[in-house]
Design a protein around this motif. Structure first.
Motif, PDB file in Angstrom:
ATOM      1  N   ALA A 151     -18.391  65.882  12.804  1.00  0.00           N
ATOM      2  CA  ALA A 151     -18.718  66.947  13.753  1.00  0.00           C
ATOM      3  C   ALA A 151     -19.800  67.850  13.190  1.00  0.00           C
ATOM      4  O   ALA A 151     -20.774  68.199  13.886  1.00  0.00           O
ATOM      5  CB  ALA A 151     -17.460  67.754  14.083  1.00  0.00           C
ATOM      6  N   ILE A 176     -23.663  68.446  14.645  1.00  0.00           N
ATOM      7  CA  ILE A 176     -24.064  69.787  15.071  1.00  0.00           C
ATOM      8  C   ILE A 176     -25.259  70.296  14.281  1.00  0.00           C
ATOM      9  O   ILE A 176     -26.082  71.068  14.800  1.00  0.00           O
ATOM     10  CB  ILE A 176     -22.862  70.757  14.939  1.00  0.00           C
ATOM     11  N   ILE A 228     -27.660  70.531  21.492  1.00  0.00           N
ATOM     12  CA  ILE A 228     -26.223  70.796  21.568  1.00  0.00           C
ATOM     13  C   ILE A 228     -25.909  71.477  22.898  1.00  0.00           C
ATOM     14  O   ILE A 228     -26.516  72.491  23.247  1.00  0.00           O
ATOM     15  CB  ILE A 228     -25.752  71.707  20.415  1.00  0.00           C
ATOM     16  N   LEU A 236     -22.496  72.852  25.201  1.00  0.00           N
ATOM     17  CA  LEU A 236     -21.061  73.130  25.128  1.00  0.00           C
ATOM     18  C   LEU A 236     -20.494  73.405  26.512  1.00  0.00           C
ATOM     19  O   LEU A 236     -21.158  74.015  27.367  1.00  0.00           O
ATOM     20  CB  LEU A 236     -20.783  74.333  24.225  1.00  0.00           C
ATOM     21  N   ALA A 292     -15.635  77.723  23.886  1.00  0.00           N
ATOM     22  CA  ALA A 292     -16.957  77.080  23.942  1.00  0.00           C
ATOM     23  C   ALA A 292     -18.049  78.134  23.747  1.00  0.00           C
ATOM     24  O   ALA A 292     -19.024  77.910  23.015  1.00  0.00           O
ATOM     25  CB  ALA A 292     -17.139  76.362  25.270  1.00  0.00           C
ATOM     26  N   VAL A 295     -25.816  66.051  21.956  1.00  0.00           N
ATOM     27  CA  VAL A 295     -24.425  66.177  21.505  1.00  0.00           C
ATOM     28  C   VAL A 295     -23.751  67.130  22.474  1.00  0.00           C
ATOM     29  O   VAL A 295     -24.180  68.281  22.621  1.00  0.00           O
ATOM     30  CB  VAL A 295     -24.326  66.734  20.075  1.00  0.00           C
ATOM     31  N   VAL A 306     -20.366  69.108  23.370  1.00  0.00           N
ATOM     32  CA  VAL A 306     -19.101  69.583  22.796  1.00  0.00           C
ATOM     33  C   VAL A 306     -18.209  70.029  23.944  1.00  0.00           C
ATOM     34  O   VAL A 306     -18.549  70.943  24.702  1.00  0.00           O
ATOM     35  CB  VAL A 306     -19.344  70.753  21.824  1.00  0.00           C
ATOM     36  N   ILE A 346     -18.280  65.425  21.174  1.00  0.00           N
ATOM     37  CA  ILE A 346     -17.271  66.009  20.289  1.00  0.00           C
ATOM     38  C   ILE A 346     -16.233  66.677  21.187  1.00  0.00           C
ATOM     39  O   ILE A 346     -16.589  67.500  22.036  1.00  0.00           O
ATOM     40  CB  ILE A 346     -17.878  67.065  19.345  1.00  0.00           C
TER      41      ILE A 346
END
Length: 287
Positions: free
Chosen positions: A130, A134, A141, A143, A153, A189, A191, A217
């Motif tokens: 992770a 990140i 990224i 979220l 988040a 990525v 999350v 993630i």
């Protein structure tokens, strides 16, 4: 038997399994938990192994036969789908000490245990993965959280914004969210925070990210969000609490641990980004 979920137990035992048993494990994890309710024959066919291999796999997990394995899975699903109302009705009506001091003592015990167990059960390799995703400066990224977990988040995202660039929250509006999801690529990525009474849109977001080559993630509970089947990293937390609402305290501890790891991994680059952010905020009159 597992202290968390069957999926947790399966993941932790992958290294102990034979190659054929690992095929069974991957089939079960790929569509967990529904895959566990298929017949032995169907699971064996999907894994390209024999029926006795499926039975050996179940025995390896500590169950005396496939019916016992499925019974444990059903019990897990009952917990997994529990609503705050169901949890409220299950609370002890008359605690031995209902004073403020008694509540503080119970809370201290429950939260301390939940945080300790969550951190102890988090595989170091998953935490490292992770942090690596990140801190990869080539990645974007994004979220997103749920009804309550959007707060976590935002908490994680605001920290990351101080340490690196290209950090975003998935927009809430339909048009804006569609535009963001349509731009997903291998550099992304995503999350996701998703806890029991899981939200369908989180599953769709994870699927879209994976289909476009991005990494997911997932922060979730020990019953595992359906998004876990599409995640590169899964970070489960216990949710024990004295109230009918699942606790986010252990998850916050994991988030704080991730932030600490990110700070260490970014080193001087993170320090420079934070200093530039502070200078910008000061010039804009925001601090």
């Amino acid at each position: 038997m597992a202290h968390g979920t069957l999926a947790d137990d399966i993941r932790q035992r992958l290294g102990e399994l034979s190659p054929a048993e690992r095929k069974v494990a991957r089939v079960l994890l790929s569509a967990y938990p529904s895959s566990g309710f298929e017949t032995i024959a169907i699971i064996a066919e999907r894994a390209a192994v024999s029926a006795p291999t499926v039975l050996r796999f179940v025995a390896r997990l500590g169950y005396h036969g496939f019916p016992e394995f499925q019974a444990a899975l059903r019990a897990e699903l009952d917990e997994r789908s529990a609503s705050p109302l169901a949890l409220y009705e299950a609370i002890e009506d008359n605690p031995s000490d209902d004073t403020a001091s008694g509540l503080l003592a119970r809370s201290g015990k429950v939260f301390s245990h939940a945080v300790t167990q969550t951190l102890a059960e988090t595989p170091a390799a998953d935490l490292e993965s992770a942090i690596a995703l990140i801190t990869d400066s080539k990645r974007r990224i994004t979220l997103v959280g749920g009804r309550f977990t959007h707060l976590l988040a935002q908490y994680l995202g605001l920290h990351l914004m101080q340490l690196r660039g290209d950090v975003h929250f998935l927009p809430g509006g339909d048009v804006e969210r569609t535009a963001a999801l349509a731009q997903l690529s291998r550099k992304d990525v995503v999350v996701i925070f998703d806890y029991r009474r899981y939200e369908d849109d989180k599953l769709s977001i994870a699927q879209l990210t994976q289909e476009h080559g991005g990494k997911v993630i997932v922060f979730t509970d020990t019953w595992l969000s359906p998004t876990s089947a599409h995640a590169h990293v899964v970070l489960p937390s216990r949710v024990s609490t004295p109230s009918p609402y699942d606790s986010l305290v252990p998850t916050l501890a994991v988030v704080e641990t991730v932030v600490a790891g990110v700070v260490t991994a970014l080193g001087e680059a993170g320090h420079r980004h934070m200093k530039h952010s502070e200078d910008t905020a000061r010039r804009a009159g925001l601090v």
